[in-house]
Design a protein around this motif. Sequence first.
Motif, PDB file in Angstrom:
ATOM      1  N   ASP A  56      18.847  13.911  -2.317  1.00 48.02           N
ATOM      2  CA  ASP A  56      19.901  13.450  -1.418  1.00 48.02           C
ATOM      3  C   ASP A  56      19.370  12.578  -0.286  1.00 48.02           C
ATOM      4  OD1 ASP A  56      18.586  15.488  -0.117  1.00 48.02           O
ATOM      5  OD2 ASP A  56      20.399  16.438   0.653  1.00 48.02           O
ATOM      6  N   PHE A  57      18.300  11.828  -0.531  1.00 50.14           N
ATOM      7  CA  PHE A  57      17.752  10.933   0.485  1.00 50.14           C
ATOM      8  C   PHE A  57      18.801   9.898   0.899  1.00 50.14           C
ATOM      9  CE2 PHE A  57      14.957   7.147   1.501  1.00 50.14           C
ATOM     10  CZ  PHE A  57      14.668   7.567   2.789  1.00 50.14           C
ATOM     11  N   GLU A  73      14.874  14.074  10.893  1.00 50.76           N
ATOM     12  CA  GLU A  73      15.047  15.438  11.378  1.00 50.76           C
ATOM     13  C   GLU A  73      15.619  16.337  10.283  1.00 50.76           C
ATOM     14  OE1 GLU A  73      16.154  12.689  13.045  1.00 50.76           O
ATOM     15  OE2 GLU A  73      14.514  12.695  14.484  1.00 50.76           O
ATOM     16  N   SER A  74      16.587  15.837   9.541  1.00 47.76           N
ATOM     17  CA  SER A  74      17.181  16.602   8.456  1.00 47.76           C
ATOM     18  C   SER A  74      16.166  16.859   7.344  1.00 47.76           C
ATOM     19  CB  SER A  74      18.404  15.870   7.911  1.00 47.76           C
ATOM     20  OG  SER A  74      18.987  16.589   6.861  1.00 47.76           O
ATOM     21  N   ILE A  75      15.378  15.854   7.011  1.00 45.74           N
ATOM     22  CA  ILE A  75      14.342  16.017   5.985  1.00 45.74           C
ATOM     23  C   ILE A  75      13.339  17.073   6.431  1.00 45.74           C
ATOM     24  CG2 ILE A  75      12.387  14.895   4.835  1.00 45.74           C
ATOM     25  CD1 ILE A  75      14.065  12.271   4.928  1.00 45.74           C
ATOM     26  N   MET A 123       2.246  16.219   0.204  1.00 49.14           N
ATOM     27  CA  MET A 123       2.036  15.273   1.291  1.00 49.14           C
ATOM     28  C   MET A 123       2.314  16.022   2.599  1.00 49.14           C
ATOM     29  SD  MET A 123       3.931  11.571   1.921  1.00 49.14           S
ATOM     30  CE  MET A 123       3.151  10.744   0.557  1.00 49.14           C
ATOM     31  N   ASN A 124       1.481  15.819   3.600  1.00 50.25           N
ATOM     32  CA  ASN A 124       1.728  16.502   4.872  1.00 50.25           C
ATOM     33  C   ASN A 124       2.847  15.793   5.634  1.00 50.25           C
ATOM     34  OD1 ASN A 124       0.708  14.424   6.651  1.00 50.25           O
ATOM     35  ND2 ASN A 124      -1.369  15.062   6.131  1.00 50.25           N
ATOM     36  N   ASN A 125       3.347  16.471   6.660  1.00 52.14           N
ATOM     37  CA  ASN A 125       4.505  15.946   7.393  1.00 52.14           C
ATOM     38  C   ASN A 125       4.236  14.596   8.052  1.00 52.14           C
ATOM     39  OD1 ASN A 125       6.208  17.984   6.659  1.00 52.14           O
ATOM     40  ND2 ASN A 125       6.370  18.902   8.678  1.00 52.14           N
ATOM     41  N   LEU A 126       3.036  14.366   8.555  1.00 54.09           N
ATOM     42  CA  LEU A 126       2.726  13.091   9.200  1.00 54.09           C
ATOM     43  C   LEU A 126       2.775  11.955   8.181  1.00 54.09           C
ATOM     44  CD1 LEU A 126       1.930  11.442  11.661  1.00 54.09           C
ATOM     45  CD2 LEU A 126      -0.460  12.016  11.180  1.00 54.09           C
ATOM     46  N   ASP A 127       2.163  12.153   7.012  1.00 51.56           N
ATOM     47  CA  ASP A 127       2.202  11.126   5.963  1.00 51.56           C
ATOM     48  C   ASP A 127       3.633  10.890   5.488  1.00 51.56           C
ATOM     49  OD1 ASP A 127      -0.546  10.815   6.060  1.00 51.56           O
ATOM     50  OD2 ASP A 127      -0.919  12.186   4.381  1.00 51.56           O
ATOM     51  N   LEU A 128       4.381  11.967   5.346  1.00 56.60           N
ATOM     52  CA  LEU A 128       5.769  11.859   4.914  1.00 56.60           C
ATOM     53  C   LEU A 128       6.612  11.121   5.960  1.00 56.60           C
ATOM     54  CD1 LEU A 128       7.276  12.804   2.393  1.00 56.60           C
ATOM     55  CD2 LEU A 128       7.952  14.835   3.657  1.00 56.60           C
ATOM     56  N   HIS A 129       6.363  11.416   7.229  1.00 54.88           N
ATOM     57  CA  HIS A 129       7.088  10.739   8.305  1.00 54.88           C
ATOM     58  C   HIS A 129       6.750   9.252   8.322  1.00 54.88           C
ATOM     59  CE1 HIS A 129       8.002   9.707  12.618  1.00 54.88           C
ATOM     60  NE2 HIS A 129       9.160  10.149  12.163  1.00 54.88           N
ATOM     61  N   ASN A 130       5.497   8.902   8.122  1.00 56.43           N
ATOM     62  CA  ASN A 130       5.111   7.488   8.062  1.00 56.43           C
ATOM     63  C   ASN A 130       5.772   6.783   6.885  1.00 56.43           C
ATOM     64  OD1 ASN A 130       3.545   7.609  10.373  1.00 56.43           O
ATOM     65  ND2 ASN A 130       1.681   8.109   9.250  1.00 56.43           N
ATOM     66  N   GLU A 131       5.830   7.472   5.734  1.00 56.76           N
ATOM     67  CA  GLU A 131       6.516   6.886   4.576  1.00 56.76           C
ATOM     68  C   GLU A 131       7.998   6.696   4.900  1.00 56.76           C
ATOM     69  OE1 GLU A 131       7.274   7.616  -0.179  1.00 56.76           O
ATOM     70  OE2 GLU A 131       7.006   9.373   1.108  1.00 56.76           O
TER      71      GLU A 131
END
Length: 120
Positions: free
Chosen positions: A72-73, A51-53, A1-9
């Motif tokens: 560790d989410f 930011e940590s992720i 998954m790209n960072n934008l999709d991951l950030h939206n999730e």
Amino acid sequence: MNNLDLHNEYKEKNPIAIRYAQRLSEQLTELLSSHKISLAVPIECRVKTWESIRNNIDRKDEDIASIFDLNDFIGLRIILLFLPDVSKACKLLEDTVNVVDLEDTVGRLGDRTSTRLNSS
């Protein structure tokens, strides 16, 4: 998954994760209390920041499919009042949740004895 999709999730799931961490903290507090295991302080819980992720993904050059793939989410810190209760609490937690990693930090921390459990 790209960072934008991951950030939206992350933005979508973060409020759910916060409620989950709080409820898990409450349930573990009750569980430990029911087994007469004394907490030194209330259980602390946190959800990893975006930011940590992002920093972990960049540093480790990982491609993850979902934020829930992170071990560790959600994190909980359990500090017990009595050292002999550590092994009892670890056994109780292992019997209650699916532990995927156990780290005993006695050698590294000395008097500040700690055990770390990662679960899913």
